[in-house]
Motif scaffolding. Structure first.
Motif, PDB file in Angstrom:
ATOM      1  N   LYS A  59       0.824  -1.208   0.000  1.00  0.00           N
ATOM      2  CA  LYS A  59       0.000   0.000   0.000  1.00  0.00           C
ATOM      3  C   LYS A  59       0.858   1.258   0.000  1.00  0.00           C
ATOM      4  N   SER A  75      -8.571   3.136   6.594  1.00  0.00           N
ATOM      5  CA  SER A  75      -8.602   2.985   5.136  1.00  0.00           C
ATOM      6  C   SER A  75      -8.178   1.583   4.718  1.00  0.00           C
ATOM      7  N   LEU A 121     -10.199  -1.525   2.743  1.00  0.00           N
ATOM      8  CA  LEU A 121      -9.638  -2.154   1.550  1.00  0.00           C
ATOM      9  C   LEU A 121      -9.568  -3.669   1.704  1.00  0.00           C
ATOM     10  N   VAL A 180      -8.033  -2.648  -4.967  1.00  0.00           N
ATOM     11  CA  VAL A 180      -7.205  -1.462  -4.744  1.00  0.00           C
ATOM     12  C   VAL A 180      -7.668  -0.313  -5.636  1.00  0.00           C
ATOM     13  N   HIS A 197     -11.249   0.941  -4.596  1.00  0.00           N
ATOM     14  CA  HIS A 197     -11.120   1.639  -3.309  1.00  0.00           C
ATOM     15  C   HIS A 197     -10.562   3.040  -3.542  1.00  0.00           C
TER      16      HIS A 197
END
Length: 288
Positions: free
Chosen positions: A194, A222, A226, A248, A251
């Motif tokens: 990430k 967050s 995800l 990903v 999101h």
């Protein structure tokens, strides 16, 4: 090595089309083993992410205090309060088409034991995040052995990746692609690193590069959302790597829209759920 830039169109093409004669069992079961007394919201976000992504059934296995906090926020979920329903955990993991583990869990011995139990029993895709992932820091070999029993997706931020790889976060950030690939190959799993332009790396050398998202995601919760989204997509039958890369992208796309409504300063992870639903609505209308 193959690098694939992920676009919203690519991500939406990986979504499962819902048939008129389908039912909740058609879209899979997610088992979420998340949350502790201190981090109850993480469990709620993971559960809500899986539900919003379209999973047919989502069950949260967590301490009673966590289940009680999540229940009013996720009316569609079911619960396995721990430790009262401890004996049912392995069966739930075996029956789930996807699991999301570790969100809101401490990186300690009890968490590691709990993760081991679920990983040994799981038959579907497993998304391992946060404390559940860091509980294996310093022992990639054991996690790799457990990963061989399921389809594992790990979702570290740079600091978590560094702890797993035995290096510093600065070293991870200096060559994000190399770090993501090293993690994927070491574990034989899909690794979602990430951060800005999140990378999804596969053991075969394929790397999916994301271009959505913004600094409004730089707040607690967050990543929990995800992880739930990825599990929700995988539960419906989307292959693990594609579920991760698409999750990903979607999101981040929802976060970009949310920032236009709320601002990057003011947006919250839970706000993104509405924008994610709007994206799914637009996609369904295009398919009609």
């Amino acid at each position: 090595m193959e690098r694939i830039p992920v676009t919203p169109a690519w991500a939406c093409a990986r979504l499962v089309r819902r048939a008129p004669d389908s039912h909740k069992g058609t879209y899979g079961k997610v088992l979420a083993v998340c949350g502790c007394e201190r981090y109850r919201g993480a469990a709620a976000l993971a559960v809500l992410g899986a539900l919003r992504a379209g999973a047919g059934l989502v069950t949260l296995a967590a301490p009673e205090c966590v289940a009680a906090a999540v229940a009013p926020r996720a009316l569609e979920a079911t619960f396995l309060p721990l430790p009262e329903w401890d004996d049912a955990l392995e069966q739930a993991a075996a029956e789930a088409t996807a699991c999301v583990l570790g969100c809101g869990r401490a990186a300690d011995g009890p968490t590691r034991t709990l993760m081991q139990r679920v990983l040994r029993a799981a038959a579907g895709t497993v998304v391992l995040d946060a404390g559940g992932l860091c509980a294996f820091a310093g022992d990639l070999a054991q996690l790799a052995a457990l990963a061989a029993r399921c389809r594992l997706v790990v979702t570290p931020h740079p600091g978590e990746a560094a702890r797993l790889l035995g290096c510093t976060a600065a070293e991870v950030e200096a060559d994000r692609e190399a770090a993501a690939l090293r993690l994927a190959r070491s574990l034989g799993a899909v690794a979602v690193l990430k951060g800005h332009r999140t990378l999804t790396a596969c053991p075969n050398g394929t790397v999916y590069e994301n271009a959505t998202g913004n600094a409004g995601l730089a707040r607690g919760g967050s990543g929990d959302l995800l992880a739930g989204i990825i599990a929700g997509l995988a539960a419906q039958g989307t292959p693990a790597a594609e579920a991760a890369a698409a999750g990903v992208c979607l999101h981040g796309l929802a976060a970009d829209r949310c920032a236009q409504r709320r601002s990057m300063q003011g947006m919250l992870p839970e706000d993104i759920l509405a924008d994610l639903g709007a994206i799914f609505l637009e996609n369904e209308r295009r398919m009609c």
